[in-house]
Design a protein around this motif. Structure first.
Motif, mmCIF file in Angstrom:
data_model
loop_
_atom_site.group_PDB
_atom_site.id
_atom_site.type_symbol
_atom_site.label_atom_id
_atom_site.label_comp_id
_atom_site.label_asym_id
_atom_site.label_seq_id
_atom_site.Cartn_x
_atom_site.Cartn_y
_atom_site.Cartn_z
ATOM 1 N N ILE A 396 0.845 -1.209 0.000
ATOM 2 C CA ILE A 396 0.000 0.000 0.000
ATOM 3 C C ILE A 396 0.870 1.245 0.000
ATOM 4 O O ILE A 396 0.613 2.212 -0.728
ATOM 5 C CB ILE A 396 -0.939 0.003 1.220
ATOM 6 C CG1 ILE A 396 -1.922 -1.166 1.145
ATOM 7 C CG2 ILE A 396 -1.702 1.326 1.308
ATOM 8 C CD1 ILE A 396 -2.771 -1.332 2.382
ATOM 9 N N GLU A 397 1.920 1.234 0.803
ATOM 10 C CA GLU A 397 2.788 2.401 0.909
ATOM 11 C C GLU A 397 3.571 2.634 -0.375
ATOM 12 O O GLU A 397 3.752 3.782 -0.803
ATOM 13 C CB GLU A 397 3.745 2.216 2.082
ATOM 14 C CG GLU A 397 4.552 3.450 2.406
ATOM 15 C CD GLU A 397 5.146 3.405 3.788
ATOM 16 O OE1 GLU A 397 5.496 4.474 4.307
ATOM 17 O OE2 GLU A 397 5.260 2.303 4.358
ATOM 18 N N ASN A 398 4.007 1.556 -1.033
ATOM 19 C CA ASN A 398 4.883 1.691 -2.199
ATOM 20 C C ASN A 398 4.129 1.881 -3.505
ATOM 21 O O ASN A 398 4.593 2.601 -4.392
ATOM 22 C CB ASN A 398 5.794 0.469 -2.314
ATOM 23 C CG ASN A 398 6.771 0.377 -1.156
ATOM 24 O OD1 ASN A 398 7.156 1.391 -0.570
ATOM 25 N ND2 ASN A 398 7.175 -0.835 -0.805
ATOM 26 N N GLN A 399 2.962 1.199 -3.639
ATOM 27 C CA GLN A 399 2.283 1.248 -4.938
ATOM 28 C C GLN A 399 0.827 1.712 -4.855
ATOM 29 O O GLN A 399 0.133 1.734 -5.870
ATOM 30 C CB GLN A 399 2.347 -0.127 -5.621
ATOM 31 C CG GLN A 399 1.707 -1.244 -4.822
ATOM 32 C CD GLN A 399 2.109 -2.623 -5.345
ATOM 33 O OE1 GLN A 399 3.169 -2.788 -5.965
ATOM 34 N NE2 GLN A 399 1.256 -3.607 -5.121
ATOM 35 N N GLY A 400 0.388 2.079 -3.657
ATOM 36 C CA GLY A 400 -0.950 2.643 -3.526
ATOM 37 C C GLY A 400 -2.054 1.649 -3.279
ATOM 38 O O GLY A 400 -3.215 2.034 -3.093
ATOM 39 N N ASN A 401 -1.755 0.361 -3.277
ATOM 40 C CA ASN A 401 -2.754 -0.670 -2.975
ATOM 41 C C ASN A 401 -2.019 -1.972 -2.669
ATOM 42 O O ASN A 401 -0.834 -2.109 -2.981
ATOM 43 C CB ASN A 401 -3.723 -0.854 -4.154
ATOM 44 C CG ASN A 401 -3.048 -1.509 -5.341
ATOM 45 O OD1 ASN A 401 -2.928 -2.730 -5.401
ATOM 46 N ND2 ASN A 401 -2.584 -0.691 -6.295
ATOM 47 N N PRO A 402 -2.705 -2.944 -2.046
ATOM 48 C CA PRO A 402 -2.004 -4.168 -1.648
ATOM 49 C C PRO A 402 -1.948 -5.241 -2.717
ATOM 50 O O PRO A 402 -1.521 -6.361 -2.444
ATOM 51 C CB PRO A 402 -2.845 -4.648 -0.454
ATOM 52 C CG PRO A 402 -4.222 -4.179 -0.750
ATOM 53 C CD PRO A 402 -4.069 -2.874 -1.490
ATOM 54 N N GLU A 468 -7.744 6.967 -8.102
ATOM 55 C CA GLU A 468 -8.282 6.001 -7.144
ATOM 56 C C GLU A 468 -7.171 5.064 -6.707
ATOM 57 O O GLU A 468 -6.558 4.364 -7.509
ATOM 58 C CB GLU A 468 -9.430 5.180 -7.731
ATOM 59 C CG GLU A 468 -9.981 4.194 -6.694
ATOM 60 C CD GLU A 468 -11.025 3.227 -7.241
ATOM 61 O OE1 GLU A 468 -11.102 2.092 -6.727
ATOM 62 O OE2 GLU A 468 -11.753 3.603 -8.181
ATOM 63 N N ARG A 469 -6.923 5.067 -5.421
ATOM 64 C CA ARG A 469 -5.968 4.140 -4.823
ATOM 65 C C ARG A 469 -6.667 3.401 -3.696
ATOM 66 O O ARG A 469 -7.883 3.511 -3.544
ATOM 67 C CB ARG A 469 -4.733 4.891 -4.329
ATOM 68 C CG ARG A 469 -3.934 5.536 -5.455
ATOM 69 C CD ARG A 469 -2.780 6.379 -4.974
ATOM 70 N NE ARG A 469 -2.021 6.915 -6.101
ATOM 71 C CZ ARG A 469 -0.945 6.342 -6.628
ATOM 72 N NH1 ARG A 469 -0.496 5.204 -6.113
ATOM 73 N NH2 ARG A 469 -0.328 6.882 -7.652
ATOM 74 N N CYS A 470 -5.933 2.663 -2.939
ATOM 75 C CA CYS A 470 -6.539 1.957 -1.818
ATOM 76 C C CYS A 470 -7.196 2.957 -0.872
ATOM 77 O O CYS A 470 -6.638 4.015 -0.581
ATOM 78 C CB CYS A 470 -5.489 1.143 -1.069
ATOM 79 S SG CYS A 470 -6.132 0.246 0.362
ATOM 80 N N ALA A 475 -4.854 -0.946 6.028
ATOM 81 C CA ALA A 475 -3.973 -0.313 7.017
ATOM 82 C C ALA A 475 -4.735 -0.025 8.297
ATOM 83 O O ALA A 475 -4.205 -0.174 9.407
ATOM 84 C CB ALA A 475 -3.382 0.973 6.445
ATOM 85 N N ARG A 476 -5.985 0.391 8.168
ATOM 86 C CA ARG A 476 -6.827 0.697 9.328
ATOM 87 C C ARG A 476 -6.986 -0.511 10.230
ATOM 88 O O ARG A 476 -6.761 -0.435 11.437
ATOM 89 C CB ARG A 476 -8.185 1.185 8.835
ATOM 90 C CG ARG A 476 -9.261 1.318 9.884
ATOM 91 C CD ARG A 476 -10.601 1.622 9.213
ATOM 92 N NE ARG A 476 -11.684 1.694 10.171
ATOM 93 C CZ ARG A 476 -12.404 0.648 10.561
ATOM 94 N NH1 ARG A 476 -12.133 -0.563 10.101
ATOM 95 N NH2 ARG A 476 -13.396 0.803 11.429
ATOM 96 N N LEU A 483 -0.175 5.046 8.158
ATOM 97 C CA LEU A 483 -0.414 4.780 6.750
ATOM 98 C C LEU A 483 -1.876 5.057 6.389
ATOM 99 O O LEU A 483 -2.163 5.613 5.329
ATOM 100 C CB LEU A 483 -0.039 3.336 6.423
ATOM 101 C CG LEU A 483 -0.252 2.878 4.975
ATOM 102 C CD1 LEU A 483 0.510 3.766 4.003
ATOM 103 C CD2 LEU A 483 0.164 1.413 4.816
ATOM 104 N N PHE A 484 -2.780 4.667 7.270
ATOM 105 C CA PHE A 484 -4.192 4.918 6.988
ATOM 106 C C PHE A 484 -4.465 6.415 6.870
ATOM 107 O O PHE A 484 -5.151 6.856 5.938
ATOM 108 C CB PHE A 484 -5.088 4.329 8.073
ATOM 109 C CG PHE A 484 -6.515 4.783 7.941
ATOM 110 C CD1 PHE A 484 -7.329 4.289 6.938
ATOM 111 C CD2 PHE A 484 -7.031 5.762 8.793
ATOM 112 C CE1 PHE A 484 -8.639 4.740 6.784
ATOM 113 C CE2 PHE A 484 -8.330 6.213 8.651
ATOM 114 C CZ PHE A 484 -9.140 5.701 7.647
ATOM 115 N N GLN A 485 -3.958 7.204 7.815
ATOM 116 C CA GLN A 485 -4.244 8.632 7.782
ATOM 117 C C GLN A 485 -3.614 9.303 6.576
ATOM 118 O O GLN A 485 -4.227 10.189 5.964
ATOM 119 C CB GLN A 485 -3.778 9.282 9.085
ATOM 120 C CG GLN A 485 -4.583 8.844 10.298
ATOM 121 C CD GLN A 485 -4.318 9.683 11.530
ATOM 122 O OE1 GLN A 485 -3.778 10.779 11.434
ATOM 123 N NE2 GLN A 485 -4.695 9.175 12.697
#
Length: 704
Positions: A396-402, A468-470, A475-476, A483-485
């Protein structure tokens, strides 16, 4: 026949000295107040819990509904029965005792005539019902002995004390009738019957026995009042308070601190960076109240999917062990560490965050909110997170989604010919596709089918495309609040750059985050799930299903759509409108629906302990005689689809999304031949699910 309007009896017959009763009353009152003050001081030591004093009207109604009407307590038949018998009987007995005290202490004439008749009969019945309630409770604890209940010495003493209060009261009444006589004895049939057993007792001996039973009754009653704050009965204080201060915000809206501001303060040398619950001293005052309100009824365990699957998690244990640890005092440096003392590091990761426990808890305890606070601390402060979960967070952090690279999302959106709504542009509906639907080939038909329905209804819609990303839900629930915030703030900003009326979603997890969580970051959007959209279009006559085959359907309520959003009826009404469809229910449905097993981040991690929850759910569908499981969540669909294969039921049970079954019930459109996604989409062999089997790493394919 005596005139009922003249009915009465001598109050405090054979009892003296009266001052001793007043001493007992004052002593018990002082002990009660002192204990209440002690408890309140303990609860107030907790950290702030957000706004809990707003909207008193709503809170008072909730208090009346849950305490006076016993709404949640009655949801479990047998416990609801015996608790109701005890609770309402006590109310009658307290009212009767109060009226008698008014006459004796203030020389009123309330306890006479028809009031005397009604209260005498009511008190007699209340005593009988209270004993029946105590008997049922004892039978459940010592004979039936469900696995979800732990019986302690305190439970035994509590039941015995209640029985002693009632039995001694009846015995004192029986001796009064036997020795002094009573022309209104028919109003007290139990006392009258007991009086017959003392018929041969002389006046002096009977009077002495009467005093023994009466004072035993009085001491037991006043002792019970004095002891309320100090042991099991403290829930009589904590539970109503917990209900009154319960969360009025949507269930999916978690309390949070601004991580960015905390980090800035920490960098400024203030040393204020602390997230989540690490030690007992980190509990808020509301969480402390939660712990005190718990009565150990075990209802949470009865519906917890992890517990039912034999996995090492229990919402009751989450509360009871935290309570045990907290009762030892806060200790040094803010208290005792919870993880490692109350339970091990793995314990918190087996929770599916389905909130089944919260749905049935008669004490209104927020189990999941507290657990997620512990996860936040484990991830951000302790750096402990299961390996598979950490890979999803990094993605999620690197590419915007898992799931995959953003470019694959854009290629697939282009293949559907969807209009991308750019910043500053507007449309009626923005369709938030969701990552699971976008990147998993087995789920892409959900999006393509929904888009086709939107077209048929003549609705102007578009998508966010690259923006549109995750949504941040993984993360929540996995505890990475930073990461969520970061994700939420970026997505809120992107969405607010468009003008639209409705934000349409397919994923209940996205639904919850976009509707309830994003408001904390300035994103107040009109979010609609596709099952709600289908229901509205049916009602408006835009969708008229005419094709179908004979099916026996069960609807699986996704946790984040059902218990979180209370969307139960709309999808069922859609399914009832399908030609040839017979809608039946599984054992666990509506608010008591069982999780698919993929919640709480388990779509991305497989902890391999106990039975697979999705297998339990599919067996429920099989037991209902279903040949089709319909759901409204891509994660649920994958988990259930995996399970029908694992338990070898795929030859007779199919799993579909509600959008797809609706589309295929409509008459064919003239241009269907030009739309390859209108062909029935089947998952490719070996297309992995996430969840307990891990996420799919299959490359996305173009729909059709």
């Amino acid at each position: 026949m005596p005139d009922p309007s003249q009915a009465t009896r001598e109050i405090m017959w054979n009892i003296g000295p009266a001052w001793l009763m007043y001493v007992l009353a004052v002593a018990s009152g002082v002990a009660l107040v002192a204990g209440m003050a002690m408890r309140i001081r303990e609860w107030r030591k907790g950290k702030p819990a957000g706004e809990r004093l707003a909207d008193w009207g709503t809170r008072l109604w909730i208090l009346a509904r849950e305490v006076l009407f016993q709404k949640r307590v009655r949801s479990s038949p047998l416990p609801g029965l015996f608790h109701g018998l005890i609770f309402y009987s006590f109310i009658v007995l307290v009212i009767t005792t109060g009226v008698v005290a008014m006459d004796y202490d203030f020389h009123t004439t309330l306890f006479r005539g028809w009031t005397y008749v009604i209260l005498s009969v009511a008190a007699e019945a209340a005593g009988v019902f209270l004993l029946i309630g105590v008997g049922i409770a004892a039978w459940r604890r010592y004979v039936s002995r469900p696995k979800t209940i732990e019986t302690t010495a305190g439970d035994t003493i509590a039941l015995a004390l209640l029985a002693v209060i009632v039995v001694t009261g009846f015995l004192a009444e029986g001796l009064r009738i036997a020795v002094a006589g009573d022309e209104w004895k028919a109003l007290s049939p139990v006392g009258w019957a007991l009086g017959l057993a003392f018929a041969g007792v002389g006046y002096r001996a009977g009077g002495i026995l009467h005093q023994v039973f009466w004072w035993t009754h009085a001491v037991a009653a006043f002792g019970w009042i004095a002891s309320i704050p100090y042991w099991k009965f403290v829930h009589m204080l904590a539970l109503p308070g917990n209900v009154f201060f319960s969360k009025l915000e949507p269930r999916g809206a978690l309390q949070r601190v601004d991580i960015e501001k905390l980090m800035e303060a920490d960098e400024a040398g203030k040393g204020e960076f602390h997230v989540g619950i690490e030690k007992t001293g980190d509990f808020t005052w509301k969480q402390r109240l939660d712990l005190a309100a718990c009565i150990g009824c075990g209802r949470c365990e009865e519906v917890c999917p992890a517990t039912l699957a034999g996995q090492p998690f229990s919402p009751r244990r989450l509360v009871s062990e935290s309570k045990r640890l907290s009762s030892g005092g806060n200790g040094a440096n803010g208290g005792t560490a919870i993880v490692g003392n109350a339970f091990d590091e793995d314990f918190i990761w087996f929770c599916r965050t389905c909130t089944a426990c919260m749905e049935v808890c008669p004490a209104a305890i927020d189990h999941v909110d507290t657990l997620l606070e512990i996860r936040r601390n484990e991830v951000l402060m302790q750096g402990r997170v299961p390996g598979e979960a950490s890979r999803a967070l990094r993605a999620i952090e690197n590419q915007g989604n898992p799931f995959g690279v953003q470019n694959d999302r854009l290629k697939w959106v282009e293949s559907l010919g969807l209009k991308v709504i750019g910043p500053g542009e507007e449309c009626d509906v923005i369709y938030w596709i969701g990552c699971c639907t976008t990147y998993d080939p087995a789920k892409q038909s959900i999006a393509s089918d929904l888009c086709e329905l939107l077209r048929r209804c003549g609705i102007e819609f578009g998508v966010l495309g690259a923006d549109e990303r995750c949504c941040g839900d993984p993360a929540r629930v996995l505890g990475d609040e930073r990461l969520f915030q970061d994700t939420a703030k970026a997505q809120v900003e992107a969405i607010r750059q468009r003008k639209f009326k409705v934000l349409l979603v397919s994923c209940p997890h996205c639904y919850n985050v976009l509707k309830n969580e994003y408001r904390q970051f300035g994103g107040d959007f009109n979010v609609v799930h596709h099952s709600e959209f289908l229901h509205e279009m049916l009602w408006a006559g835009e969708l008229v299903p005419s094709r179908g085959e004979k099916r026996r359907i069960v609807y699986h309520d996704p946790c984040y759509l059902g218990r979180y959003q209370k969307v139960y009826d709309a999808p069922r009404q859609v399914l009832r409108a399908l030609p040839g469809a017979e809608l039946v229910e599984m054992k666990s449905h509506h608010e008591k629906s069982m999780c698919c097993g993929g919640g709480g981040g388990h779509y991305w991690m497989d902890l391999k302990r106990g039975e697979r929850i999705n297998n339990l759910r599919v067996r429920q569908a099989d037991a209902a005689g279903a040949d089709t499981i319909v759901t409204g969540c891509a994660y649920c669909r994958q988990m259930l689809d995996d399970s029908v294969k694992l338990v070898e039921l795929d030859d007779r049970i199919k799993v579909v999304d509600i959008v797809s079954i609706m589309l295929r019930s409509l008459p064919p459109a003239a241009d269907d031949a030009d739309r390859p996604w209108m062909r029935e989409a089947e998952p490719a062999d070996g297309a992995g699910a996430g969840g307990e089997d891990g996420p799919s790493d299959a490359a996305p394919r173009v729909c059709g």
